[in-house]
Write an enzyme that holds these catalytic residues in place. Structure first.
Site, PDB file in Angstrom:
ATOM      1  N   ARG A  57       0.880  -1.175   0.000  1.00 43.65           N
ATOM      2  CA  ARG A  57       0.000   0.000   0.000  1.00 43.65           C
ATOM      3  C   ARG A  57       0.916   1.223   0.000  1.00 43.65           C
ATOM      4  NH1 ARG A  57       2.511   1.777   3.651  1.00 43.65           N
ATOM      5  NH2 ARG A  57       1.012   3.474   3.730  1.00 43.65           N
ATOM      6  N   GLY A  58       0.287   2.404  -0.129  1.00 41.50           N
ATOM      7  CA  GLY A  58       1.073   3.621  -0.324  1.00 41.50           C
ATOM      8  C   GLY A  58       1.141   3.889  -1.817  1.00 41.50           C
ATOM      9  N   ALA A  59       0.798   5.123  -2.215  1.00 43.29           N
ATOM     10  CA  ALA A  59       0.591   5.411  -3.640  1.00 43.29           C
ATOM     11  C   ALA A  59       1.785   5.039  -4.524  1.00 43.29           C
ATOM     12  CB  ALA A  59       0.208   6.877  -3.810  1.00 43.29           C
ATOM     13  N   ARG A 100      -7.168  -0.261  -6.808  1.00 40.54           N
ATOM     14  CA  ARG A 100      -7.513   0.764  -5.806  1.00 40.54           C
ATOM     15  C   ARG A 100      -7.725   2.083  -6.563  1.00 40.54           C
ATOM     16  NH1 ARG A 100      -4.184   1.176  -0.366  1.00 40.54           N
ATOM     17  NH2 ARG A 100      -6.139   2.116   0.345  1.00 40.54           N
ATOM     18  N   GLN A 205      -1.564   2.209  10.015  1.00 40.48           N
ATOM     19  CA  GLN A 205      -0.290   2.317   9.282  1.00 40.48           C
ATOM     20  C   GLN A 205       0.769   3.070  10.092  1.00 40.48           C
ATOM     21  OE1 GLN A 205      -3.294   2.927   7.961  1.00 40.48           O
ATOM     22  NE2 GLN A 205      -3.400   2.426   5.796  1.00 40.48           N
ATOM     23  N   ASP A 246      -2.019  10.747  -2.039  1.00 37.83           N
ATOM     24  CA  ASP A 246      -2.419   9.721  -3.011  1.00 37.83           C
ATOM     25  C   ASP A 246      -2.766  10.326  -4.357  1.00 37.83           C
ATOM     26  OD1 ASP A 246      -2.748   8.145  -0.422  1.00 37.83           O
ATOM     27  OD2 ASP A 246      -3.025   6.661  -2.022  1.00 37.83           O
ATOM     28  N   ASN A 256      -5.378  12.299   0.719  1.00 38.80           N
ATOM     29  CA  ASN A 256      -4.429  11.468   1.479  1.00 38.80           C
ATOM     30  C   ASN A 256      -5.217  10.709   2.541  1.00 38.80           C
ATOM     31  OD1 ASN A 256      -1.663  10.643   1.959  1.00 38.80           O
ATOM     32  ND2 ASN A 256      -1.804  11.744   3.890  1.00 38.80           N
ATOM     33  N   LYS A 257      -4.525   9.888   3.279  1.00 40.97           N
ATOM     34  CA  LYS A 257      -5.159   9.011   4.268  1.00 40.97           C
ATOM     35  C   LYS A 257      -6.165   9.750   5.137  1.00 40.97           C
ATOM     36  CE  LYS A 257      -4.877   5.521   4.669  1.00 40.97           C
ATOM     37  NZ  LYS A 257      -5.950   4.693   4.018  1.00 40.97           N
TER      38      LYS A 257
END
Ligand code: MRU
Length: 358
Positions: A57-59, A100, A205, A246, A256-257
């Site tokens: 995960r993570g863009a 995603r 995370q 993201d 973002n998150k």
């Protein structure tokens, strides 16, 4: 085995994505920090599922993983049929891109690989060229992170305290990290005295991954519950809220998150500066503003459960956006590998992307 750029500068030892012995290796981020496990992939459909299921995960990491996924798809389709493989692979690419929705790096990487495929002669073995393009995407990301680390750290007054959200480190990128890259660089040159990390409900995370990474690098970190961020800022403990992205819209709005927006609102109210650190592969000029960014909603169980057990009655509803949008007006600086955009606005973003100065 070393992967691009690894070990060349301080605090840069972790690689979560790697092409090894004709397979894709991913650290399984779902089981950290309790277990450090590698998973190996040879089929593109398993790579798509690994992205959806948060193995990776993570863009930027998702984009790099997808690029290697395209290599696996091309290998399989070419083996099946030396003639028709370029048509057959289209569905694989669409499936990968849909794994995603919010992180634009995913579509960006798949589109780059697709553009290379379009240049091939039908019968030529595509794997060597595609692999070298995927490795190039990976290497460029690490180099971008090193550059952003230097530029972002230069914005910090020596002795600063920083708060970060989610995980934006080596695990979330090709290596080193975006926001966490700035924190690595800032700590290395003495500008950062204190690092705080939001735990980042519901996937944790911050608690599971950021704390693990910083522990690996022996950089001290203090975890806080997400809801403690404004009170921490109020104490004067942090001068910067440093996050990744993201997707950044053409006007500088940042997805973002979930929780980033709340942190940025608190930061503005309390005199803390907000830094967004992201490579230009995260900037999406085709999306004019944050309202148009597709936000991923994930399963209600992620809210209803925590640490492997139910924390809410079975019948309770749950609303679970994985990301939120922070308006450009709340952001002090966007740090990219091409330069820093202060007080982001559309003209500055388009100049940056056109190669002009920020
Ligand atoms: O749901 P995740 O863990 O993929 O979300 C990750 C983030 O929100 C990161 O901040 C973002 O992708 C930037 S990572 C360098």
């Amino acid at each position: 085995m070393n992967t691009p750029g690894q070990g060349e500068i301080p605090y840069d030892r972790i690689r979560a994505v790697e092409w090894r012995n004709d397979r894709l290796r991913l650290i399984d981020q779902r089981v950290l920090p309790q277990r450090e496990e590698d998973l190996f992939f040879e089929r593109v459909e398993d790579v798509s599922k690994a992205i959806t299921d948060m193995v990776v995960r993570g863009a930027p990491a998702i984009g790099i993983t997808a690029a290697y996924g395209v290599v696996l798809a091309a290998r399989a389709r070419y083996r099946q049929n030396h003639q028709g493989w370029r048509d057959a692979i289209r569905g694989d690419l669409d499936h990968l891109k849909a794994a995603r929705p919010t992180a634009v790096n995913l579509a960006w990487a798949v589109d780059r690989m697709a553009a290379v495929i379009d240049t091939f002669d039908e019968e030529m073995d595509p794997v060597p060229t595609l692999l070298s393009v995927a490795k190039g995407i990976h290497m460029d990301d690490v180099a971008a992170n090193h550059a952003m680390g230097r530029m972002g750290a230069a914005l910090l007054t020596p002795g600063s305290g920083v708060l970060t959200h989610c995980n934006t480190g080596a695990l979330a990128t090709g290596g080193y990290g975006t926001a966490l890259g700035v924190i690595r660089a800032g700590y290395a040159d003495g500008r950062i005295a204190r690092v705080y990390a939001d735990e980042t409900r519901p996937w944790l995370q911050g608690a599971r991954l950021t704390a693990w990474e910083l522990e690996q690098e022996q950089i001290p970190v203090t975890l806080i519950a997400d809801s403690a961020a404004p009170f921490l800022m109020r104490q004067g403990e942090v001068q910067w809220f440093i996050v990744g992205a993201d997707r950044i819209a053409a006007n500088g709005d940042v997805a973002n998150k979930i929780g980033t927006f709340a942190g940025a609102l608190a930061a503005r109210q309390l005199g803390v500066k907000v830094m967004v650190v992201a490579p230009t592969s995260t900037i999406d000029l085709a999306t004019p503003s944050g309202e148009r960014i597709p936000i991923e909603f994930r399963a209600p169980e992620e809210i209803r459960r925590c640490g492997g057990r139910d924390v809410a009655p079975e019948g309770s509803g749950a609303w679970n956006p994985a990301f939120d949008v922070t308006p450009a007006a709340l952001i002090d600086a966007i740090v990219t590998e091409r330069g820093v955009v202060e007080a982001p606005e559309p003209d500055k973003i388009s100049a940056l992307m056109a190669g002009g100065s920020a």
